[in-house]
Design a protein around this motif. Structure first.
Motif, mmCIF file in Angstrom:
data_model
loop_
_atom_site.group_PDB
_atom_site.id
_atom_site.type_symbol
_atom_site.label_atom_id
_atom_site.label_comp_id
_atom_site.label_asym_id
_atom_site.label_seq_id
_atom_site.Cartn_x
_atom_site.Cartn_y
_atom_site.Cartn_z
ATOM 1 N N THR A 121 -5.956 -5.643 9.872
ATOM 2 C CA THR A 121 -7.251 -5.685 9.207
ATOM 3 C C THR A 121 -7.373 -4.456 8.324
ATOM 4 N N VAL A 122 -7.837 -4.655 7.099
ATOM 5 C CA VAL A 122 -8.033 -3.551 6.165
ATOM 6 C C VAL A 122 -9.501 -3.533 5.740
ATOM 7 N N SER A 123 -9.964 -2.359 5.368
ATOM 8 C CA SER A 123 -11.334 -2.195 4.899
ATOM 9 C C SER A 123 -11.330 -1.829 3.429
ATOM 10 N N LYS A 124 -12.400 -2.206 2.748
ATOM 11 C CA LYS A 124 -12.539 -1.851 1.338
ATOM 12 C C LYS A 124 -12.363 -0.341 1.195
ATOM 13 N N GLY A 125 -11.539 0.065 0.234
ATOM 14 C CA GLY A 125 -11.277 1.477 -0.003
ATOM 15 C C GLY A 125 -10.111 2.048 0.775
ATOM 16 N N ASP A 126 -9.609 1.301 1.780
ATOM 17 C CA ASP A 126 -8.455 1.756 2.550
ATOM 18 C C ASP A 126 -7.224 1.872 1.655
ATOM 19 N N ALA A 127 -6.435 2.911 1.878
ATOM 20 C CA ALA A 127 -5.137 3.039 1.221
ATOM 21 C C ALA A 127 -4.135 2.279 2.082
ATOM 22 N N SER A 128 -4.014 0.991 1.825
ATOM 23 C CA SER A 128 -3.222 0.124 2.702
ATOM 24 C C SER A 128 -1.785 -0.070 2.252
ATOM 25 N N CYS A 129 -1.472 0.354 1.047
ATOM 26 C CA CYS A 129 -0.098 0.300 0.543
ATOM 27 C C CYS A 129 0.224 1.672 -0.051
ATOM 28 N N VAL A 130 1.472 2.066 0.059
ATOM 29 C CA VAL A 130 1.929 3.314 -0.545
ATOM 30 C C VAL A 130 3.029 2.958 -1.534
ATOM 31 N N ILE A 131 2.939 3.535 -2.725
ATOM 32 C CA ILE A 131 3.977 3.310 -3.719
ATOM 33 C C ILE A 131 4.489 4.662 -4.207
ATOM 34 N N GLU A 132 5.779 4.706 -4.471
ATOM 35 C CA GLU A 132 6.384 5.915 -5.015
ATOM 36 C C GLU A 132 7.159 5.536 -6.261
ATOM 37 N N SER A 133 7.017 6.376 -7.264
ATOM 38 C CA SER A 133 7.753 6.166 -8.509
ATOM 39 C C SER A 133 8.602 7.395 -8.779
ATOM 40 N N VAL A 134 9.307 7.360 -9.884
ATOM 41 C CA VAL A 134 10.101 8.520 -10.271
ATOM 42 C C VAL A 134 9.191 9.689 -10.619
ATOM 43 N N LYS A 135 7.913 9.424 -10.906
ATOM 44 C CA LYS A 135 6.972 10.476 -11.288
ATOM 45 C C LYS A 135 6.082 10.957 -10.148
ATOM 46 N N ALA A 136 5.628 10.027 -9.277
ATOM 47 C CA ALA A 136 4.603 10.396 -8.296
ATOM 48 C C ALA A 136 4.517 9.372 -7.177
ATOM 49 N N ALA A 137 3.784 9.745 -6.134
ATOM 50 C CA ALA A 137 3.431 8.807 -5.065
ATOM 51 C C ALA A 137 1.952 8.477 -5.226
ATOM 52 N N ALA A 138 1.578 7.272 -4.835
ATOM 53 C CA ALA A 138 0.178 6.855 -4.974
ATOM 54 C C ALA A 138 -0.163 5.861 -3.877
ATOM 55 N N ASP A 139 -1.448 5.754 -3.611
ATOM 56 C CA ASP A 139 -1.951 4.770 -2.664
ATOM 57 C C ASP A 139 -2.542 3.597 -3.425
ATOM 58 N N VAL A 140 -2.378 2.409 -2.862
ATOM 59 C CA VAL A 140 -3.047 1.226 -3.383
ATOM 60 C C VAL A 140 -4.241 0.985 -2.474
ATOM 61 N N LYS A 141 -5.445 1.113 -3.025
ATOM 62 C CA LYS A 141 -6.664 0.974 -2.244
ATOM 63 C C LYS A 141 -7.138 -0.474 -2.286
ATOM 64 N N MET A 142 -7.590 -0.953 -1.157
ATOM 65 C CA MET A 142 -8.048 -2.333 -1.062
ATOM 66 C C MET A 142 -9.429 -2.487 -1.707
ATOM 67 N N PRO A 143 -9.542 -3.432 -2.660
ATOM 68 C CA PRO A 143 -10.840 -3.644 -3.316
ATOM 69 C C PRO A 143 -11.834 -4.426 -2.456
ATOM 70 N N VAL A 144 -11.368 -5.068 -1.391
ATOM 71 C CA VAL A 144 -12.234 -5.774 -0.440
ATOM 72 C C VAL A 144 -11.644 -5.624 0.962
ATOM 73 N N SER A 145 -12.470 -5.874 1.965
ATOM 74 C CA SER A 145 -12.023 -5.865 3.361
ATOM 75 C C SER A 145 -11.486 -7.235 3.730
ATOM 76 N N GLY A 146 -10.605 -7.265 4.736
ATOM 77 C CA GLY A 146 -10.108 -8.552 5.200
ATOM 78 C C GLY A 146 -8.907 -8.419 6.106
ATOM 79 N N THR A 147 -8.317 -9.573 6.392
ATOM 80 C CA THR A 147 -7.128 -9.655 7.234
ATOM 81 C C THR A 147 -5.923 -9.971 6.358
ATOM 82 N N VAL A 148 -4.831 -9.251 6.564
ATOM 83 C CA VAL A 148 -3.618 -9.449 5.775
ATOM 84 C C VAL A 148 -2.960 -10.771 6.190
#
Length: 123
Positions: A46-73
């Motif tokens: 279960t994720v909540s709106k605003g949660d950083a539920s995914c992590v991505i890394e690039s050659v430049k930086a790391a970033a979080d993907v924040k959930m725009p809505v709450s719900g069940t994956v």
């Protein structure tokens, strides 16, 4: 509802079965550069709106993907684990991250439509 966009450069697309698919925008992946790593949440979590539920890394930086809505994956894009570059190739298609069963779709009401998002990024 079609595709909506967050100020943090995530997109949310409503699907015919009531689920939503979430990813990052072309603008976001272009800003990050070539992705080299993606960490996805567990199916069934279960994720909540605003949660950083995914992590991505690039050659430049790391970033979080924040959930725009709450719900069940319901599903995650397993193809990204072996080939994170899919996000660079097709960020708003094959490069999706998560499919959710939203718990309250009205949380998406504050998201931008495409025209508002383009204005937000100055496109």
């Amino acid at each position: 509802m079609s595709t909506k966009f967050s100020e943090d450069h995530e997109w949310l697309r409503s699907e015919a079965d009531g689920s939503v698919t979430i990813g990052i925008t072309h603008y976001a992946q272009d800003s990050l550069g070539d992705l080299v790593f993606v960490e996805l949440p567990a199916v069934g979590s279960t994720v909540s709106k605003g949660d950083a539920s995914c992590v991505i890394e690039s050659v430049k930086a790391a970033a979080d993907v924040k959930m725009p809505v709450s719900g069940t994956v319901l599903a995650v894009n397993e193809a990204l684990v072996d080939n994170p570059a899919l996000v660079n190739e097709d960020p708003e298609g094959a490069g999706w991250f998560v499919r959710l069963q939203p718990s309250d779709l009205s949380e998406a009401d504050g998201l931008m439509d495409e025209a508002a998002y383009k204005a937000h990024i100055g496109a």
